[in-house]
Design a protein around this motif. Structure first.
Motif, PDB file in Angstrom:
ATOM      1  N   PHE A 142      -3.606   9.531 -11.659  1.00 34.85           N
ATOM      2  CA  PHE A 142      -2.761  10.261 -10.699  1.00 34.85           C
ATOM      3  C   PHE A 142      -1.510  10.829 -11.386  1.00 34.85           C
ATOM      4  O   PHE A 142      -1.071  11.935 -11.076  1.00 34.85           O
ATOM      5  CB  PHE A 142      -2.370   9.359  -9.530  1.00 34.85           C
ATOM      6  CG  PHE A 142      -3.505   9.063  -8.580  1.00 34.85           C
ATOM      7  CD1 PHE A 142      -4.314  10.076  -8.104  1.00 34.85           C
ATOM      8  CD2 PHE A 142      -3.755   7.759  -8.167  1.00 34.85           C
ATOM      9  CE1 PHE A 142      -5.356   9.811  -7.224  1.00 34.85           C
ATOM     10  CE2 PHE A 142      -4.795   7.478  -7.298  1.00 34.85           C
ATOM     11  CZ  PHE A 142      -5.599   8.499  -6.835  1.00 34.85           C
ATOM     12  N   LEU A 157      -2.825   6.822  -1.729  1.00 32.51           N
ATOM     13  CA  LEU A 157      -3.901   6.882  -2.715  1.00 32.51           C
ATOM     14  C   LEU A 157      -4.153   5.487  -3.296  1.00 32.51           C
ATOM     15  O   LEU A 157      -3.239   4.667  -3.382  1.00 32.51           O
ATOM     16  CB  LEU A 157      -3.539   7.869  -3.829  1.00 32.51           C
ATOM     17  CG  LEU A 157      -3.164   9.287  -3.355  1.00 32.51           C
ATOM     18  CD1 LEU A 157      -2.817  10.172  -4.544  1.00 32.51           C
ATOM     19  CD2 LEU A 157      -4.277   9.909  -2.534  1.00 32.51           C
ATOM     20  N   PHE A 204      -9.108   8.443  -1.998  1.00 30.67           N
ATOM     21  CA  PHE A 204      -8.327   9.317  -1.118  1.00 30.67           C
ATOM     22  C   PHE A 204      -8.668   8.957   0.323  1.00 30.67           C
ATOM     23  O   PHE A 204      -9.756   9.308   0.808  1.00 30.67           O
ATOM     24  CB  PHE A 204      -8.678  10.791  -1.364  1.00 30.67           C
ATOM     25  CG  PHE A 204      -8.418  11.259  -2.772  1.00 30.67           C
ATOM     26  CD1 PHE A 204      -7.236  11.918  -3.084  1.00 30.67           C
ATOM     27  CD2 PHE A 204      -9.362  11.062  -3.781  1.00 30.67           C
ATOM     28  CE1 PHE A 204      -6.994  12.379  -4.378  1.00 30.67           C
ATOM     29  CE2 PHE A 204      -9.134  11.514  -5.075  1.00 30.67           C
ATOM     30  CZ  PHE A 204      -7.939  12.164  -5.373  1.00 30.67           C
TER      31      PHE A 204
END
Length: 655
Positions: A142, A157, A204
């Motif tokens: 990320f 997330l 997600f």
């Protein structure tokens, strides 16, 4: 269990127009708001919200209630979940006792699927932030994408460990049922084993419009060519991918405020644009755009801007989605990014102002976009050019609004250098063909059901007593606590002629006292059980509470009865949907003549009951054992009473 004090605080604070405004675009209509129904497919508003009464009514489906009822209907919340949602929205601390394992097991299936999904969301976030593998693999990914800690936490997330049963074993250990783990698709169950669906993927979570976790999308990080790059939760009782837009929960308020929605393709496109400051952005999450998804946006705005990357082949494949948007009567613009760029990379590599300026300068009307895209392939080929023009006219034919159709035909004629008359003729042919096809399909559907010839349905008669009982409930809810001057008509002998005449006697009373005493006088009983329950409940509340309000009454009512009460209170509001005042038609306000309304309703009900009584007596005369003399005397008495009441009613109506 949530304490009554917390529930009361929620009802006191929550504003129905604010709560519903998060899900439906509301426009001011007099003292109310109106919008498109979130429960049906419609193009003209039939959904009304009353800030004064703190209730809503959907005239297309008959649903109605308060803020809590809306959340229960729209988001399928249980009552406690709706209270908690409102408490969170208005920063109210909830007092409650913690759920036991036994209470978890007793929860119904749908709620259990939500509970499992919420648990999984917390678990994947914990793995990402609290474990070495999560930080080294998931969090690193990320960060490489350019997501900040704030963004990662906002979008919740997470990371799923690269182990076969890590999540499932942990969930079972915490008391979650394997049936519901399988029901959400988080666990795959085989006869001799079970294992995690998401393994070694960044996660997600997919939210509903109210923020509930419905499912997940997982992206693989390894180089396994056999595994899909993205994997979504399977369809379940709570997750229907064709009816969900990724990011809508975070974007809904900005979409309504900006009156525009940016539509992108993937999860990271949404997140990167949001992080850059473009917060009115959603994604169809890799699936083909559907009518249901478009209608979700339409509740908030009538304008969509579709964002494509520079891949021409991908753009052509997505053109079908534009036609779907047009079919819904929405305005659609298209913006493409330079070759090699997509919304994710472009937002990451440019400032907010640069992104905003690019979107403003490069967003094209759908006809300009479609023409420029298709024209490149056909500019030197007359046949291909003709096909391109027909393709554009096909899109224009999808638009429901006739004025928009004409404007777009004119634009197409200019861009493609062709006469308007030819385009209008082509449009007429396409429309005619579509109508013929629709009629053919309709006839086939009807033929399938036309097996047995049935007699035409008789139009059902209006149930007069039901309507009058309903009117009494409405009067009590709206005006029960008001003090009014009532004019009773009493028979007196005229001193001059000796005839009996009706003379008015005025007295002051509360509306509910007047209604109660008049009905007691006739020993009248409600025939509808719901109205009977409501009647005694309202009268009891009015007797005990001088500050009685319909809003408080609804909030404390059994939620099964709330739609009925809302329907009664909001019936007159449907006339506001048609903007009568614009046509110089102003409906009379009932509050201007409450005493007349009360007297008229009670007298009408009494006359109706007398008619019923007389009919019953006539039936008695058919019996061989009937005492005809006694029956006829009763009929005579009731007919005389009916004549007197009719005279009174005539004076009340005519006054």
């Amino acid at each position: 269990m949530i304490s009554q004090n917390s529930i009361a605080q929620v009802f006191e604070t929550a504003r129905v127009e604010e709560v519903i405004g998060d899900f439906v675009q509301l426009k001011k209509s007099g003292s109310n708001f109106k919008g498109l129904s979130p429960f049906s497919e419609e193009r003209t508003p039939s959904f009304m919200v009353s800030p004064v009464k703190q209730i809503w009514k959907d005239f297309s489906t008959g649903k109605g209630g308060n803020a809590v009822t809306f959340l229960m209907e729209h988001e399928h919340f249980t009552y406690p979940e709706a209270i908690k949602y409102l408490a969170k929205k208005y920063n109210i601390e909830i007092e409650e006792t913690e759920r036991t394992d036994e209470e978890k097991q007793k929860a119904d299936k749908r709620e259990s699927l939500y509970l499992v999904s919420e648990y999984a969301n917390e678990y994947f976030q914990k793995i990402l932030h609290k474990t070495d593998k999560g930080k080294a693999i998931g969090l690193s990914y990320f960060k490489e994408r350019g997501f900040t800690d704030e963004t990662i936490k906002k979008f919740q997330l997470g990371y799923a460990l690269d182990e076969w049963q890590a999540f499932t074993d942990e969930a079972l250990k915490n008391g979650y049922n394997i049936e519901f783990l399988e029901g959400t698709g988080l666990t795959i169950v085989k006869p001799d084993k079970h294992f995690d669906r998401f393994k070694g993927r960044v996660m997600f979570p997919i939210h509903s419009m109210s923020g509930r976790i419905l499912g997940f999308g997982g992206r693989i990080l390894g180089n396994d060519k056999k595994a899909a790059k993205y994997l979504n939760s399977p369809e379940s009782e709570i997750y229907h991918k064709s009816k969900i837009l990724y990011g809508l929960y975070f974007a809904k308020q900005t979409i309504a405020k900006e009156d525009n929605c940016y539509l992108v393709e993937g999860y990271t496109d949404v997140i990167q644009m949001y992080q850059r400051g473009i917060t009115n952005v959603v994604s169809s999450s890799g699936t083909a755009l559907t009518s249901e998804q478009i209608r979700l946006i339409k509740r908030l705005t009538n304008n969509i801007t579709v964002l494509f990357d520079g891949d021409a082949a991908g753009m052509r494949a997505s053109i079908r989605g534009i036609d779907l948007i047009l079919e819904q009567g929405m305005n659609v613009r298209v913006c493409t990014f330079p070759d090699g760029e997509d919304p994710d990379s472009f937002s990451k590599n440019n400032s907010l102002k640069e992104v905003q300026d690019y979107l403003t300068e490069n967003s094209k009307d759908f006809i300009q976009f479609k023409a420029s895209l298709l024209f490149e392939d056909s500019k030197n080929d007359p046949i291909k050019k003709a096909e391109t023009i027909r393709d554009i006219v096909n899109s224009i034919a999808k638009i429901p609004d006739q004025i928009k159709k004409e404007v777009y035909i004119q634009a197409c004629a200019r861009i493609m250098d062709i006469s308007e008359s030819v385009l209008f003729s082509t449009l007429a042919q396409i429309t005619k063909k579509e109508n013929q096809e629709a009629n053919k399909n309709y006839k086939q559907e009807q033929k399938a059901f036309d097996v047995v010839r049935t007699e035409p349905k008789q139009v059902s008669k209006v149930n007069i007593q039901y309507e009058l009982e309903r009117k009494i409930i409405e009067i009590l809810l709206l005006y029960g606590n008001k003090t009014e001057k009532f004019e009773d008509l009493v028979l007196k002998e005229d001193e001059t002629s000796g005839d009996l005449v009706l003379e008015p006697v005025v007295h002051e009373a509360k509306v509910f006292e007047k209604v109660y005493l008049d009905l007691q006088e006739d020993e009248m009983q409600f025939t509808d059980d719901d109205f009977k329950t409501l009647y005694y409940s309202i009268v009891d509340n009015l007797n005990q509470n001088e500050d009685f309000s319909a809003k408080d009454f609804i909030n404390n009512l059994d939620q099964k009865m709330a739609p009925l009460v809302t329907s009664i209170l909001m019936d007159d509001e449907k006339y506001n949907l048609h903007d009568w005042e614009r046509n110089n038609i102003v409906p009379k306000e009932k509050s201007h003549s409450v005493p007349q309304l009360v007297s008229q309703t009670i007298l009408s009900l009494r006359c109706y009951l007398i008619d019923q009584k007389v009919s019953a007596f006539k039936e008695e005369t058919l019996s061989p054992d009937a005492d005809l003399k006694s029956v006829m005397e009763n009929v005579k008495d009731y007919v005389g009473l009916k004549m007197l009441l009719s005279r009174k009613l005539g004076k009340v109506v005519g006054s």
